[in-house]
Design a protein around this motif. Structure first.
Motif, mmCIF file in Angstrom:
data_model
loop_
_atom_site.group_PDB
_atom_site.id
_atom_site.type_symbol
_atom_site.label_atom_id
_atom_site.label_comp_id
_atom_site.label_asym_id
_atom_site.label_seq_id
_atom_site.Cartn_x
_atom_site.Cartn_y
_atom_site.Cartn_z
ATOM 1 N N GLN A 53 -7.499 14.059 14.987
ATOM 2 C CA GLN A 53 -7.806 15.196 15.865
ATOM 3 C C GLN A 53 -8.695 14.756 17.020
ATOM 4 O O GLN A 53 -8.641 15.305 18.106
ATOM 5 C CB GLN A 53 -8.488 16.314 15.064
ATOM 6 N N LEU A 54 -9.507 13.735 16.772
ATOM 7 C CA LEU A 54 -10.446 13.234 17.762
ATOM 8 C C LEU A 54 -9.760 12.430 18.853
ATOM 9 O O LEU A 54 -9.952 12.685 20.047
ATOM 10 C CB LEU A 54 -11.494 12.362 17.053
ATOM 11 N N THR A 55 -8.925 11.474 18.470
ATOM 12 C CA THR A 55 -8.331 10.555 19.445
ATOM 13 C C THR A 55 -6.865 10.862 19.738
ATOM 14 O O THR A 55 -6.284 10.254 20.632
ATOM 15 C CB THR A 55 -8.406 9.099 18.927
ATOM 16 N N GLN A 56 -6.262 11.769 18.970
ATOM 17 C CA GLN A 56 -4.841 12.109 19.075
ATOM 18 C C GLN A 56 -3.925 10.945 18.696
ATOM 19 O O GLN A 56 -2.726 11.009 18.914
ATOM 20 C CB GLN A 56 -4.481 12.601 20.495
ATOM 21 N N GLU A 57 -4.493 9.870 18.132
ATOM 22 C CA GLU A 57 -3.678 8.748 17.697
ATOM 23 C C GLU A 57 -2.925 9.116 16.433
ATOM 24 O O GLU A 57 -3.422 9.874 15.600
ATOM 25 C CB GLU A 57 -4.549 7.518 17.397
ATOM 26 N N VAL A 58 -1.718 8.567 16.288
ATOM 27 C CA VAL A 58 -0.911 8.798 15.100
ATOM 28 C C VAL A 58 -0.905 7.519 14.277
ATOM 29 O O VAL A 58 -0.732 6.425 14.811
ATOM 30 C CB VAL A 58 0.530 9.207 15.482
ATOM 31 N N TYR A 59 -1.132 7.673 12.981
ATOM 32 C CA TYR A 59 -1.159 6.543 12.061
ATOM 33 C C TYR A 59 -0.079 6.720 11.013
ATOM 34 O O TYR A 59 0.159 7.831 10.540
ATOM 35 C CB TYR A 59 -2.508 6.461 11.329
ATOM 36 N N VAL A 60 0.559 5.608 10.656
ATOM 37 C CA VAL A 60 1.462 5.605 9.516
ATOM 38 C C VAL A 60 0.657 5.013 8.364
ATOM 39 O O VAL A 60 0.123 3.914 8.472
ATOM 40 C CB VAL A 60 2.720 4.748 9.774
ATOM 41 N N ARG A 61 0.533 5.765 7.281
ATOM 42 C CA ARG A 61 -0.146 5.265 6.090
ATOM 43 C C ARG A 61 0.939 4.939 5.067
ATOM 44 O O ARG A 61 1.797 5.763 4.776
ATOM 45 C CB ARG A 61 -1.107 6.282 5.517
ATOM 46 N N VAL A 62 0.867 3.724 4.546
ATOM 47 C CA VAL A 62 1.841 3.266 3.566
ATOM 48 C C VAL A 62 1.126 3.030 2.246
ATOM 49 O O VAL A 62 0.083 2.377 2.214
ATOM 50 C CB VAL A 62 2.493 1.936 4.015
ATOM 51 N N MET A 63 1.675 3.573 1.171
ATOM 52 C CA MET A 63 1.195 3.232 -0.164
ATOM 53 C C MET A 63 2.362 2.542 -0.863
ATOM 54 O O MET A 63 3.428 3.128 -1.032
ATOM 55 C CB MET A 63 0.761 4.461 -0.947
ATOM 56 N N ASP A 64 2.148 1.289 -1.203
ATOM 57 C CA ASP A 64 3.166 0.446 -1.823
ATOM 58 C C ASP A 64 2.704 0.191 -3.258
ATOM 59 O O ASP A 64 1.706 -0.482 -3.478
ATOM 60 C CB ASP A 64 3.250 -0.849 -1.004
ATOM 61 N N TYR A 65 3.412 0.761 -4.223
ATOM 62 C CA TYR A 65 3.041 0.633 -5.630
ATOM 63 C C TYR A 65 4.108 -0.213 -6.320
ATOM 64 O O TYR A 65 5.251 0.225 -6.478
ATOM 65 C CB TYR A 65 2.958 2.025 -6.260
ATOM 66 N N SER A 66 3.736 -1.449 -6.667
ATOM 67 C CA SER A 66 4.714 -2.372 -7.248
ATOM 68 C C SER A 66 4.005 -3.492 -8.013
ATOM 69 O O SER A 66 2.785 -3.478 -8.152
ATOM 70 C CB SER A 66 5.577 -2.981 -6.136
ATOM 71 N N GLU A 67 4.801 -4.460 -8.450
ATOM 72 C CA GLU A 67 4.248 -5.615 -9.171
ATOM 73 C C GLU A 67 3.607 -6.626 -8.227
ATOM 74 O O GLU A 67 2.922 -7.529 -8.666
ATOM 75 C CB GLU A 67 5.334 -6.335 -9.987
ATOM 76 N N GLU A 68 3.873 -6.504 -6.930
ATOM 77 C CA GLU A 68 3.334 -7.461 -5.963
ATOM 78 C C GLU A 68 1.820 -7.283 -5.866
ATOM 79 O O GLU A 68 1.336 -6.209 -5.551
ATOM 80 C CB GLU A 68 3.986 -7.247 -4.590
ATOM 81 N N THR A 69 1.071 -8.361 -6.164
ATOM 82 C CA THR A 69 -0.392 -8.250 -6.188
ATOM 83 C C THR A 69 -1.081 -9.079 -5.123
ATOM 84 O O THR A 69 -2.289 -8.984 -4.970
ATOM 85 C CB THR A 69 -0.942 -8.688 -7.562
ATOM 86 N N ASP A 70 -0.343 -9.882 -4.369
ATOM 87 C CA ASP A 70 -0.959 -10.739 -3.354
ATOM 88 C C ASP A 70 -1.291 -9.905 -2.113
ATOM 89 O O ASP A 70 -0.429 -9.633 -1.282
ATOM 90 C CB ASP A 70 -0.018 -11.890 -3.005
ATOM 91 N N GLU A 71 -2.565 -9.495 -2.009
ATOM 92 C CA GLU A 71 -3.007 -8.620 -0.911
ATOM 93 C C GLU A 71 -2.693 -9.216 0.457
ATOM 94 O O GLU A 71 -2.269 -8.515 1.365
ATOM 95 C CB GLU A 71 -4.521 -8.371 -1.008
ATOM 96 N N GLU A 72 -2.926 -10.525 0.597
ATOM 97 C CA GLU A 72 -2.712 -11.188 1.883
ATOM 98 C C GLU A 72 -1.228 -11.142 2.272
ATOM 99 O O GLU A 72 -0.883 -10.849 3.416
ATOM 100 C CB GLU A 72 -3.171 -12.645 1.780
ATOM 101 N N GLU A 73 -0.378 -11.420 1.298
ATOM 102 C CA GLU A 73 1.061 -11.400 1.545
ATOM 103 C C GLU A 73 1.523 -9.987 1.905
ATOM 104 O O GLU A 73 2.324 -9.791 2.828
ATOM 105 C CB GLU A 73 1.786 -11.890 0.294
ATOM 106 N N LEU A 74 1.032 -8.995 1.176
ATOM 107 C CA LEU A 74 1.385 -7.604 1.460
ATOM 108 C C LEU A 74 0.903 -7.193 2.852
ATOM 109 O O LEU A 74 1.635 -6.541 3.595
ATOM 110 C CB LEU A 74 0.794 -6.680 0.392
ATOM 111 N N GLN A 75 -0.313 -7.577 3.201
ATOM 112 C CA GLN A 75 -0.858 -7.252 4.521
ATOM 113 C C GLN A 75 0.017 -7.842 5.626
ATOM 114 O O GLN A 75 0.377 -7.149 6.577
ATOM 115 C CB GLN A 75 -2.303 -7.773 4.633
ATOM 116 N N GLU A 76 0.375 -9.110 5.483
ATOM 117 C CA GLU A 76 1.227 -9.770 6.482
ATOM 118 C C GLU A 76 2.591 -9.098 6.570
ATOM 119 O O GLU A 76 3.106 -8.864 7.665
ATOM 120 C CB GLU A 76 1.421 -11.243 6.128
ATOM 121 N N MET A 77 3.179 -8.812 5.415
ATOM 122 C CA MET A 77 4.497 -8.186 5.398
ATOM 123 C C MET A 77 4.467 -6.839 6.119
ATOM 124 O O MET A 77 5.293 -6.562 6.988
ATOM 125 C CB MET A 77 4.973 -7.991 3.953
#
Length: 137
Positions: free
Chosen positions: A99-123
């Motif tokens: 509401q402040l900046t009028q920016e739109v964000y896509v929030r993703v929640m990925d629930y899976s067996e993949e646990t490598d945070e760095e790999e998920l972030q890059e992907m």
């Protein structure tokens, strides 16, 4: 199923700004044609209205479990026989508008067996970039 046979699930959440309105973004998150433009190799919908996400020529079936037009969508993945499983993997896309900046964000929640945070972030950063290119934002 014995406890040792169960695989631990990991909830990864990432948020990225996209310079486009929720009305423009939503079809890219909730339709087969929109998703296939940025998310994976191809997305098809079968005769039972299940989504077939294709990565590396491998099918991954999911059902659109819930959706709120121009707000959010959740895909719950099915097993190889296209059946529901307990504690299934899911992907949740939601659109947030500051509401402040009028920016739109896509929030993703990925629930899976993949646990490598760095790999998920890059992907997801790579996928976010592809999405931005598609919507011109």
């Amino acid at each position: 199923m014995p406890l040792s046979a169960t695989r631990r699930k990991h909830r990864f959440t990432v948020e990225f700004p996209v310079n486009a309105s929720p009305k423009i973004l939503y079809p890219y998150l909730a339709s087969a044609s929109g998703l296939s433009q940025w998310f994976c190799q191809d997305v098809r919908i079968d005769e039972d209205h299940r989504f077939n996400f294709i990565w590396d020529n491998q099918p991954h079936y999911a059902e659109m479990n819930s959706h709120r037009t121009n707000r959010s969508v959740r895909f719950v993945f099915l097993d190889a026989n296209k059946r529901h499983t307990p504690d299934a993997n899911f992907l949740d896309f939601s659109l947030e508008e500051s509401q402040l900046t009028q920016e739109v964000y896509v929030r993703v929640m990925d629930y899976s067996e993949e646990t490598d945070e760095e790999e998920l972030q890059e992907m997801w950063e790579g996928l976010a970039q592809k999405l931005r290119e598609q919507v011109g934002g």
